[in-house]
Motif scaffolding. Structure first.
Motif, PDB file in Angstrom:
ATOM      1  N   SER A  10       8.512   2.282  -5.594  1.00 60.52           N
ATOM      2  CA  SER A  10       9.743   2.958  -5.487  1.00 60.52           C
ATOM      3  C   SER A  10      10.887   1.951  -4.931  1.00 60.52           C
ATOM      4  N   PHE A  11      10.659   1.262  -4.042  1.00 59.43           N
ATOM      5  CA  PHE A  11      11.598   0.487  -3.338  1.00 59.43           C
ATOM      6  C   PHE A  11      12.134  -0.656  -4.119  1.00 59.43           C
ATOM      7  N   THR A  12      10.979  -1.406  -4.927  1.00 50.21           N
ATOM      8  CA  THR A  12      11.155  -2.773  -5.913  1.00 50.21           C
ATOM      9  C   THR A  12      11.939  -2.162  -6.932  1.00 50.21           C
ATOM     10  N   ILE A  21      14.478   2.231   6.261  1.00 46.49           N
ATOM     11  CA  ILE A  21      13.471   2.973   5.555  1.00 46.49           C
ATOM     12  C   ILE A  21      11.996   2.784   6.007  1.00 46.49           C
ATOM     13  N   THR A  22      11.971   1.064   6.286  1.00 52.41           N
ATOM     14  CA  THR A  22      10.670   0.595   6.889  1.00 52.41           C
ATOM     15  C   THR A  22      10.395   0.918   8.182  1.00 52.41           C
ATOM     16  N   VAL A  23      11.274   1.077   9.044  1.00 55.53           N
ATOM     17  CA  VAL A  23      11.203   1.783  10.468  1.00 55.53           C
ATOM     18  C   VAL A  23      10.895   2.996  10.535  1.00 55.53           C
ATOM     19  N   GLY A  63      11.120   9.452   2.536  1.00 55.87           N
ATOM     20  CA  GLY A  63      10.562   8.123   2.580  1.00 55.87           C
ATOM     21  C   GLY A  63      10.952   7.232   1.451  1.00 55.87           C
ATOM     22  N   SER A  64      11.488   8.058   0.318  1.00 55.71           N
ATOM     23  CA  SER A  64      11.724   7.586  -0.987  1.00 55.71           C
ATOM     24  C   SER A  64      13.178   7.569  -1.550  1.00 55.71           C
ATOM     25  N   GLY A  69       4.012  -1.182   2.017  1.00 61.17           N
ATOM     26  CA  GLY A  69       4.454  -1.334   0.633  1.00 61.17           C
ATOM     27  C   GLY A  69       6.099  -1.704   0.627  1.00 61.17           C
ATOM     28  N   THR A  70       6.893  -1.062   1.488  1.00 57.90           N
ATOM     29  CA  THR A  70       8.295  -1.005   1.600  1.00 57.90           C
ATOM     30  C   THR A  70       8.472  -2.419   2.260  1.00 57.90           C
ATOM     31  N   ALA A  71       7.755  -2.938   3.282  1.00 58.06           N
ATOM     32  CA  ALA A  71       8.011  -4.028   3.938  1.00 58.06           C
ATOM     33  C   ALA A  71       7.438  -5.348   3.094  1.00 58.06           C
ATOM     34  N   VAL A  72       6.317  -5.252   2.591  1.00 60.43           N
ATOM     35  CA  VAL A  72       5.925  -6.423   1.832  1.00 60.43           C
ATOM     36  C   VAL A  72       7.083  -6.667   0.305  1.00 60.43           C
TER      37      VAL A  72
END
Length: 462
Positions: free
Chosen positions: A289-291, A55-57, A30-31, A414-417
């Motif tokens: 992590s994504f940001t 990643i989000t899917v 996931g990360s 978290g990844t989506a927002v």
């Protein structure tokens, strides 16, 4: 049959190692892609937003199918679901490693790995709950699993960066295949403490309603930067489908049929609060992590290995407190650990926001990521314990599926927002807006933790 009361140390390790590795590789998946955004985009001729969708899917498929996956463990057995999930995940990772385009990557990584994870993760938590009894004993077991899960999420960028720089982003998926093979070998002799019940009915309508509702809500968030009306329509549609899901399972219970999830799970106040804290924890972890990963690569032009190196601080912090889960459980109440964890985590987000805006040096990320790792590591285990310990063995399949669903929903949200906010404006202002949003979710988790009842630490011998 393995005893739930007197697992020897060696036997305990034999049980925990493959279970912890399973959580590690799913969290890693996931990360780790967060540091490969530029490499994947260039190789597959796509964009940063395309990688964010993949990643989000993946995280969303996990969340949407985790509840049905938990339910299937009762019908087909925990070990069988674990093995099928591992095999499905392995095929998906192998397909991702040779993907010629974004579509095949989404099929392998987002769909097959997501389905495999939804099948294998509920057995991990059910088996741990059944095999280890007592707050401190279970804290030790969950501590090992959550430590490797958290390390997988926190160290995913570092390991992924090393593999991408030294070989290729495709080696990241080859690594996942190797770990899956090791887990399969280690779980061959694992015994299921409860017999499977092939006669147990499966609520297909409830499974579809829950999955569709979650998918619509998260898809709505992803659509926010393209079409506001579409976003609102999808989110309202998702809310309506989820309302229909609760109406359906209540109707099933009243008619004497077995629903996908019993309403009893949603009437347990302490467990519900624990679920909120779990959702917030994984939302903050994956969102940060994504940001940070996207900002460093797309805005500052960092390589995969340099970006991964920045996350070392979070990995060290999370490892430090996760491995101390048993000692912390003996000294402090679970509520205290969760509250303190959120306070430290929110402080880390504030540091990430203020120091990065004030200084251009890469080390400005270190203090904030370290605090986030320390805070999350301290509260991941007690949150799981709060949720799962409130129900008898007969409901562990259901509560495990719900628990993992809520956690993975947090990861996908978290990844989506954060990703939607950041991708819409890949600048320092976009980074600040994403971090402020994550801090708000962290404060919401803290509010839920403060509502948990006061309990006593477990000082008994293990």
């Amino acid at each position: 049959m393995t005893s739930t009361l007197s697992l020897p140390t060696a036997a305990g390790r034999r049980v925990l190692i493959p279970l912890a590795l399973a959580q590690f590789i799913c969290s890693f998946a996931g990360s780790s892609m967060n540091v490969m955004i530029n490499d994947i985009s260039a190789d597959l001729d796509t964009t940063a937003q395309g990688v964010q969708v993949a990643i989000t899917v993946f995280l969303l498929v996990m969340a949407a199918l985790m509840i049905p996956g938990g339910k299937l463990t009762n019908r087909y057995g925990r070990k069988r679901c674990l093995m099928v999930g591992l095999a499905t995940y392995g095929v998906g990772a192998l397909l991702s490693a040779v993907a010629p385009g974004l579509g095949v990557l989404i099929l392998g990584n987002s769909i097959l790995e997501g389905v495999g994870t939804a099948l294998l993760i509920p057995p991990v938590y059910i088996l741990t709950t059944l095999l280890f009894v007592g707050t401190a004993t279970r804290a030790r077991a969950f501590g090992a699993i959550m430590a490797l899960g958290g390390i997988g999420a926190a160290a995913g960028p570092l390991i992924g960066g090393l593999l991408t720089t030294a070989i290729s982003w495709r080696a990241n998926f080859g690594f996942q295949v190797l770990v899956i093979v090791v887990i399969i070998v280690l779980t061959r002799k694992l015994e299921d403490p409860l017999p499977a019940d092939p006669t147990q009915p499966f609520d297909g309508v409830g499974a579809v309603l829950s999955a569709v509702g979650l998918v619509l809500v998260v898809t709505g968030i992803l659509a926010a930067d393209n079409n506001t009306w579409l976003m609102l329509g999808l989110m309202l549609g998702g809310a309506a489908v989820l309302a229909a899901f609760f109406w359906w399972i209540r109707r099933q219970e009243r008619s004497g049929r077995e629903p996908l999830l019993p309403m009893e799970l949603f009437r347990h106040r302490v467990s519900n609060l624990g679920l909120v804290t779990q959702n917030a924890q994984w939302l903050v972890l994956m969102g940060a992590s994504f940001t940070v990963g996207a900002y460093l690569q797309v805005v500052r032009g960092y390589s995969a290995i340099a970006t991964g190196g920045v996350f070392t601080a979070a990995t060290v912090g999370l490892l430090t407190t996760s491995l101390a889960a048993e000692r912390l459980a003996r000294r402090y109440a679970q509520r205290t650990l969760i509250v303190a964890g959120f306070v430290v985590t929110v402080a880390g987000i504030v540091l990430l926001l203020t120091l990065v805006r004030a200084f251009s040096d890469v080390w400005a990320f270190t203090p904030g990521l370290l605090l986030i790792g320390l805070g999350l590591g301290a509260m991941l285990t007690p949150s799981v314990n709060v949720v799962q310990s409130g129900f008898p063995d007969s409901l562990q399949g259901e509560i495990s599926g719900l628990s993992r669903c809520i956690s993975n929903l947090g990861s996908s949200l978290g990844t989506a927002v954060a990703g939607t906010i950041l991708v819409s404006e890949l600048t320092r202002n976009g980074y600040a807006a994403a971090m402020i949003a994550l801090a708000a979710f962290g404060l919401a988790g803290l509010a839920a933790a403060l509502l948990l009842p006061h309990d006593s630490p477990d000082r008994g011998a293990v």
